[in-house]
Design an enzyme around this catalytic site. Structure first.
Site, PDB file in Angstrom:
ATOM      1  N   PHE A   1      -1.080   0.431  -9.618  1.00 26.65           N
ATOM      2  CA  PHE A   1      -1.880  -0.342  -8.798  1.00 26.65           C
ATOM      3  C   PHE A   1      -2.632  -1.354  -9.308  1.00 26.65           C
ATOM      4  O   PHE A   1      -3.078  -1.313 -10.359  1.00 26.65           O
ATOM      5  CB  PHE A   1      -2.829   0.692  -7.992  1.00 26.65           C
TER       6      PHE A   1
ATOM      7  N   ASP B   1      -4.772   8.678 -11.274  1.00 28.64           N
ATOM      8  CA  ASP B   1      -5.409   8.076 -10.225  1.00 28.64           C
ATOM      9  C   ASP B   1      -4.637   8.980  -8.809  1.00 28.64           C
ATOM     10  O   ASP B   1      -3.473   8.720  -9.017  1.00 28.64           O
ATOM     11  CB  ASP B   1      -5.038   6.804 -10.162  1.00 28.64           C
TER      12      ASP B   1
ATOM     13  N   TYR C   1     -11.466   7.057   1.190  1.00 31.29           N
ATOM     14  CA  TYR C   1     -11.165   6.451   2.577  1.00 31.29           C
ATOM     15  C   TYR C   1      -9.703   6.344   2.901  1.00 31.29           C
ATOM     16  O   TYR C   1      -9.385   6.255   4.095  1.00 31.29           O
ATOM     17  CB  TYR C   1     -11.690   4.857   2.659  1.00 31.29           C
ATOM     18  N   LYS C   2      -8.955   7.179   1.975  1.00 31.89           N
ATOM     19  CA  LYS C   2      -7.409   7.366   2.482  1.00 31.89           C
ATOM     20  C   LYS C   2      -7.432   8.448   3.171  1.00 31.89           C
ATOM     21  O   LYS C   2      -7.755   9.108   4.271  1.00 31.89           O
ATOM     22  CB  LYS C   2      -6.583   7.111   1.289  1.00 31.89           C
TER      23      LYS C   2
ATOM     24  N   ARG D   1       5.425  -0.605   4.751  1.00 35.42           N
ATOM     25  CA  ARG D   1       4.961   0.845   4.366  1.00 35.42           C
ATOM     26  C   ARG D   1       4.502   1.508   5.560  1.00 35.42           C
ATOM     27  O   ARG D   1       3.608   1.246   6.488  1.00 35.42           O
ATOM     28  CB  ARG D   1       3.978   0.635   3.648  1.00 35.42           C
TER      29      ARG D   1
END
Ligand code: PLP
Length: 411
Positions: free
Chosen positions: A124, A196, A221-222, A370
């Protein structure tokens, strides 16, 4: 259709009841819980309470009266079982980017004779940007970022690598690393690991203590459903606590912040990783969002996500109108996170047209659609309808409309 899937039809699975905790608009099928987890009713209620009573009525006395001061620690303790960590090793504050900086800098200090951070070329971007920032600050002879393709990582572990920094699940194609195996190989080489967990915490089984991981970060928040901009968490293995110094030494990580000492003395244990004043509203939302994980076996979540994604994939590959969608995720569900990624020449416009039909997934540059399978909120029927609507978007060519072509600020 497999027996498990048939059972899930009509909400016959053990997780079906979880859906009732979430406030999702009736006409929406949400395939984006991997990017922003949906809202729970209890979180709405809790935020209202914190605003009206704690902030509104008790004002600054709430730091003591309602334990605001300890929220980073308390939320960390609630995240710990979700990632296989025992007490005292997880804290919740700041963003992943900031926490990565703290951890990478701490780790580099532990390996003063090794100059390299090794990572994956398609990790990322923020993770790589932060490492580059540290490289720029310390100078390349002290800290240099080396990037390799996933398959070449193990070969690149040499005596100069201080830290191996990787994502458990790749954000683009959803492929999974074997954290336990890579951590062991890194340790055999004298290398520390920073994992991560942004796309795995809350949806894949994780055992940080058992895997002997050194450091980890993850997202609030995921899959933890903490709300937009929810703080991140960080994990530091207990065996390292006494040796660490993190450079963002702020007063909230001080042993006694309200003595206002001239000298910085770090708080004991994981608390030293808090830098400034905790984000109380966001932490309160996340704390309440985590209640749903209490006594929940993450293995069930992982299994349901895999079943739903397999079912979705089966429907897509048998539909000739969808043949332009090329799967770029691993075909074996045990080798991918709770997502499927497809390349498509018009992926962006398709994602926009699909949203207009009530199906929310997302686009990742340059050409990836996605699809996330948040197992708490999705049913087999949702998948049926989502694919039906995707077929309609492709057959009708609505995605070719000009309004779907122009990129918005956030994709
Ligand atoms: C979402 C995500 C982030 C987010 O970083 P923030 O600094 O919290 O915005 C970082 N890394 C990965 C792998 C992600 O998926």
């Amino acid at each position: 259709m497999s027996e498990e899937l048939s059972m899930m039809r009509g909400g016959g699975d053990t997780l079906a009841n979880l859906r009732k905790s979430f406030s999702i608009p009736k006409k929406v099928i949400y395939l984006n819980g991997n990017s922003l987890g949906p809202l729970q009713f209890r979180v709405k209620q809790r935020l209202k309470e914190v605003i009206d009573l704690e902030w509104g009525e008790d004002l600054i006395t709430s730091w003591n009266k309602h334990g605001w001061m300890d929220l980073p620690d308390r939320v960390g303790e609630k995240i710990a079982p979700i990632i296989g960590a025992s007490s005292g090793q997880v804290i919740c504050c700041d963003s992943i980017s900031i926490n990565l900086f703290k951890l990478l800098a701490s780790a580099m200090r532990l390996r003063p004779d090794r100059p390299k951070i090794l990572s994956q070329v398609d990790n990322f971007p923020t993770d790589l940007y932060v490492a580059e920032g540290l490289e720029g600050m310390l100078g390349k002879s002290r800290c240099s970022l080396e990037l390799r393709a996933s398959k070449d990582l193990i070969d690149a572990l040499d005596s100069e690598v201080a830290v191996l920094m990787l994502s458990h699940v790749n954000f683009k194609d959803g492929s999974i690393h074997d954290v336990s195996d890579l951590t062991r190989k890194a340790h055999e080489n004298g290398t520390l690991v920073v994992w991560d967990l942004a796309h795995s915490a809350g949806v894949l089984s994780i055992a940080l203590d058992d895997w002997d991981v050194d450091f980890a970060v993850g997202c609030g928040y995921k899959y933890l459903n903490g709300g937009p901009g929810a703080p991140s968490f960080l994990y530091v293995n207990r065996r390292l606590h006494d040796q660490l110094m993190q450079p963002l030494q702020g007063w909230m990580g001080h042993e006694k912040p309200f003595q206002f000492d001239k000298e910085f003395v770090p708080a004991a244990g994981i608390r030293q990783f808090v830098a400034g004043t905790p984000q109380i509203l966001s932490l309160a939302a996340l704390e309440s969002a985590l209640e749903i994980f209490k006594d929940l076996d993450i293995g069930f979540l992982q299994e349901k996500a895999a079943l739903l994604s397999e079912y979705f994939l089966g429907l897509v590959v048998q539909e000739s109108d969808l043949e332009e969608f090329q799967l770029i995720s691993p075909t074996d569900p045990s080798k991918r996170g709770a997502q499927l990624s497809f390349s498509h020449p018009n992926a962006y416009a398709v994602s926009r047209a699909w949203i207009e039909e009530g199906v929310i997934a997302d686009f990742r540059a340059p050409n990836i659609l996605r699809v996330g399978f948040s197992p708490m909120v999705l049913s087999v029927e949702d998948i049926d309808l989502a694919v039906t609507k995707l077929i309609a978007v492709i057959q009708s060519r609505t995605f070719l409309k000009k309004k779907f072509q122009e990129k918005q600020k956030v994709t």
